[in-house]
Design a protein around this motif. Structure first.
Motif, PDB file in Angstrom:
ATOM      1  N   ALA A 178      -0.892 -12.272  -2.826  1.00 18.80           N
ATOM      2  CA  ALA A 178      -1.441 -10.922  -2.770  1.00 18.80           C
ATOM      3  C   ALA A 178      -0.770 -10.052  -3.822  1.00 18.80           C
ATOM      4  O   ALA A 178       0.439 -10.165  -4.059  1.00 18.80           O
ATOM      5  CB  ALA A 178      -1.195 -10.330  -1.386  1.00 18.80           C
ATOM      6  N   THR A 179      -1.542  -9.191  -4.485  1.00 19.42           N
ATOM      7  CA  THR A 179      -0.973  -8.321  -5.512  1.00 19.42           C
ATOM      8  C   THR A 179      -0.158  -7.209  -4.862  1.00 19.42           C
ATOM      9  O   THR A 179      -0.401  -6.826  -3.714  1.00 19.42           O
ATOM     10  CB  THR A 179      -2.081  -7.698  -6.372  1.00 19.42           C
ATOM     11  N   SER A 180       0.787  -6.690  -5.623  1.00 21.39           N
ATOM     12  CA  SER A 180       1.649  -5.632  -5.097  1.00 21.39           C
ATOM     13  C   SER A 180       0.854  -4.375  -4.778  1.00 21.39           C
ATOM     14  O   SER A 180       1.156  -3.653  -3.826  1.00 21.39           O
ATOM     15  CB  SER A 180       2.755  -5.302  -6.103  1.00 21.39           C
ATOM     16  N   SER A 181      -0.194  -4.111  -5.561  1.00 24.70           N
ATOM     17  CA  SER A 181      -1.012  -2.915  -5.323  1.00 24.70           C
ATOM     18  C   SER A 181      -1.797  -3.048  -4.020  1.00 24.70           C
ATOM     19  O   SER A 181      -1.961  -2.070  -3.270  1.00 24.70           O
ATOM     20  CB  SER A 181      -1.968  -2.681  -6.497  1.00 24.70           C
ATOM     21  N   ASP A 182      -2.278  -4.269  -3.733  1.00 22.92           N
ATOM     22  CA  ASP A 182      -2.995  -4.506  -2.474  1.00 22.92           C
ATOM     23  C   ASP A 182      -2.072  -4.277  -1.287  1.00 22.92           C
ATOM     24  O   ASP A 182      -2.434  -3.597  -0.323  1.00 22.92           O
ATOM     25  CB  ASP A 182      -3.526  -5.947  -2.426  1.00 22.92           C
ATOM     26  N   VAL A 183      -0.887  -4.846  -1.367  1.00 21.34           N
ATOM     27  CA  VAL A 183       0.069  -4.717  -0.279  1.00 21.34           C
ATOM     28  C   VAL A 183       0.515  -3.268  -0.120  1.00 21.34           C
ATOM     29  O   VAL A 183       0.643  -2.766   0.999  1.00 21.34           O
ATOM     30  CB  VAL A 183       1.287  -5.635  -0.504  1.00 21.34           C
ATOM     31  N   SER A 184       0.727  -2.572  -1.247  1.00 21.69           N
ATOM     32  CA  SER A 184       1.158  -1.173  -1.196  1.00 21.69           C
ATOM     33  C   SER A 184       0.124  -0.294  -0.512  1.00 21.69           C
ATOM     34  O   SER A 184       0.468   0.572   0.313  1.00 21.69           O
ATOM     35  CB  SER A 184       1.432  -0.652  -2.610  1.00 21.69           C
ATOM     36  N   ALA A 185      -1.152  -0.515  -0.847  1.00 28.54           N
ATOM     37  CA  ALA A 185      -2.227   0.271  -0.230  1.00 28.54           C
ATOM     38  C   ALA A 185      -2.300  -0.007   1.265  1.00 28.54           C
ATOM     39  O   ALA A 185      -2.497   0.915   2.076  1.00 28.54           O
ATOM     40  CB  ALA A 185      -3.557  -0.060  -0.893  1.00 28.54           C
ATOM     41  N   TYR A 186      -2.115  -1.257   1.622  1.00 31.29           N
ATOM     42  CA  TYR A 186      -2.156  -1.629   3.031  1.00 31.29           C
ATOM     43  C   TYR A 186      -0.985  -1.019   3.794  1.00 31.29           C
ATOM     44  O   TYR A 186      -1.158  -0.466   4.888  1.00 31.29           O
ATOM     45  CB  TYR A 186      -2.121  -3.154   3.166  1.00 31.29           C
ATOM     46  N   VAL A 187       0.203  -1.096   3.224  1.00 27.26           N
ATOM     47  CA  VAL A 187       1.391  -0.551   3.866  1.00 27.26           C
ATOM     48  C   VAL A 187       1.261   0.951   4.065  1.00 27.26           C
ATOM     49  O   VAL A 187       1.641   1.492   5.104  1.00 27.26           O
ATOM     50  CB  VAL A 187       2.659  -0.875   3.045  1.00 27.26           C
ATOM     51  N   ALA A 188       0.696   1.650   3.073  1.00 26.47           N
ATOM     52  CA  ALA A 188       0.491   3.098   3.190  1.00 26.47           C
ATOM     53  C   ALA A 188      -0.436   3.416   4.356  1.00 26.47           C
ATOM     54  O   ALA A 188      -0.209   4.368   5.113  1.00 26.47           O
ATOM     55  CB  ALA A 188      -0.081   3.648   1.882  1.00 26.47           C
ATOM     56  N   SER A 189      -1.481   2.603   4.504  1.00 29.49           N
ATOM     57  CA  SER A 189      -2.417   2.798   5.618  1.00 29.49           C
ATOM     58  C   SER A 189      -1.738   2.549   6.954  1.00 29.49           C
ATOM     59  O   SER A 189      -1.942   3.292   7.919  1.00 29.49           O
ATOM     60  CB  SER A 189      -3.612   1.861   5.451  1.00 29.49           C
ATOM     61  N   ARG A 190      -0.896   1.492   7.014  1.00 35.51           N
ATOM     62  CA  ARG A 190      -0.199   1.175   8.249  1.00 35.51           C
ATOM     63  C   ARG A 190       0.782   2.273   8.649  1.00 35.51           C
ATOM     64  O   ARG A 190       0.946   2.580   9.829  1.00 35.51           O
ATOM     65  CB  ARG A 190       0.561  -0.152   8.098  1.00 35.51           C
ATOM     66  N   LYS A 191       1.430   2.886   7.657  1.00 36.92           N
ATOM     67  CA  LYS A 191       2.364   3.976   7.938  1.00 36.92           C
ATOM     68  C   LYS A 191       1.630   5.159   8.563  1.00 36.92           C
ATOM     69  O   LYS A 191       2.126   5.799   9.494  1.00 36.92           O
ATOM     70  CB  LYS A 191       3.067   4.409   6.651  1.00 36.92           C
ATOM     71  N   LYS A 192       0.441   5.447   8.053  1.00 36.80           N
ATOM     72  CA  LYS A 192      -0.368   6.535   8.597  1.00 36.80           C
ATOM     73  C   LYS A 192      -0.735   6.248  10.051  1.00 36.80           C
ATOM     74  O   LYS A 192      -0.648   7.135  10.909  1.00 36.80           O
ATOM     75  CB  LYS A 192      -1.636   6.700   7.761  1.00 36.80           C
ATOM     76  N   ILE A 193      -1.128   5.020  10.317  1.00 40.40           N
ATOM     77  CA  ILE A 193      -1.509   4.631  11.672  1.00 40.40           C
ATOM     78  C   ILE A 193      -0.306   4.693  12.613  1.00 40.40           C
ATOM     79  O   ILE A 193      -0.413   5.183  13.746  1.00 40.40           O
ATOM     80  CB  ILE A 193      -2.116   3.215  11.658  1.00 40.40           C
ATOM     81  N   THR A 194       0.841   4.228  12.148  1.00 47.79           N
ATOM     82  CA  THR A 194       2.053   4.252  12.972  1.00 47.79           C
ATOM     83  C   THR A 194       2.440   5.679  13.332  1.00 47.79           C
ATOM     84  O   THR A 194       2.861   5.963  14.461  1.00 47.79           O
ATOM     85  CB  THR A 194       3.219   3.564  12.240  1.00 47.79           C
TER      86      THR A 194
END
Length: 266
Positions: free
Chosen positions: A116-132
């Motif tokens: 997985a590319t770093s940009s894909d993971v970064s976007a996903y992590v940002a979304s997860r932080k919002k949900i958390t």
């Protein structure tokens, strides 16, 4: 968990045993006996069945007469509104979670890379932080939710116990959607336990679902895309089941609220 029973009838119940009452009692007994060892999705389904029994109970003239006394109906309506709002918020959070998982899956497949590319993971992590953050805020807002029974009247105790189970299962859904489990979320579990009573346990603790694989770290290097897709797909299936369970519970909560409002209008 408390083992409240309702075999000693109060004046709020008919003098003779009624199928609607026995049905609710039966659902409550089964829920108390199995909820702590049952998955969140199964508990959501049980709540739907429980509310069907409650709706039948509310249609009884003797029950409507009792609910109309004092401030009972207003208190139950206040609780039902909070539950509807909490369930609606849970549906929003599960929708965001599902969307973030699907977006990452699509990105990985589109890139056709081994990792997985770093940009894909970064976007996903940002979304997860919002949900958390949404989950954390939601749990903190539950401080004001009063689901304790303030009377020994059998009908009132029964209604408040149902409300307590609704709240507890929705709490467990929120914790599950945060991607945490009983071993990795000591802080969250501690926060939840502060607002739980003996009648109000968090049922995901021993449930079958585990969405901890959602917590993909931004710093992860060279993550195998096939393994990641497998984990995400498994999580997506669980999320889909939770989404369907929340939708059914939401409809049940709305129906119960409408039944209570009809009692108030009469």
């Amino acid at each position: 968990m408390a083992t409240t029973t309702y075999h000693s009838r109060s004046n709020s119940f008919p003098s003779q045993s009624h199928p609607a009452i026995e049905n609710v009692e039966d659902h409550l007994c089964r829920f108390r006996a199995h909820s702590e060892s049952t998955s969140v999705c199964a508990n959501l389904a049980s709540l739907r069945n429980l509310h069907e029994g409650i709706d039948d109970l509310i249609q009884m003239p003797s029950v409507q007469q009792t609910l109309s006394q004092g401030n009972w109906i207003n208190e139950l309506l206040e609780g039902s509104l909070k539950l509807v709002d909490l369930c609606a918020l849970s549906r929003e959070i599960v929708s965001l979670t599902k969307e973030s998982v699907q977006d990452l899956e699509s990105s990985i497949r589109r890139n056709k890379a081994e990792t997985a590319t770093s940009s894909d993971v970064s976007a996903y992590v940002a979304s997860r932080k919002k949900i958390t953050k949404m989950v954390s805020k939601s749990i903190k807002n539950l401080k004001s939710f009063d689901h304790k029974s303030t009377t020994d009247n059998n009908l009132w105790t029964m209604m408040k116990e149902v409300e307590s189970h609704d709240l507890s299962v929705l709490k467990s859904v929120l914790i599950l959607l945060s991607g945490e489990n009983e071993k990795s979320s000591k802080t969250s579990w501690s926060l939840l336990s502060k607002f739980s009573t003996q009648n109000s346990r968090v049922y995901s603790e021993n449930g079958a679902e585990d969405l901890s694989s959602l917590n993909i770290q931004k710093s992860t290097k060279n993550m195998d895309s096939k393994s990641m897709l497998k984990q995400l797909k498994s999580s997506e299936m669980t999320i889909q089941e939770i989404e369907e369970g929340l939708e059914a519970l939401f409809r049940s909560l709305i129906k119960t609220r409408v039944s209570l409002l009809n009692v108030l209008s009469h």
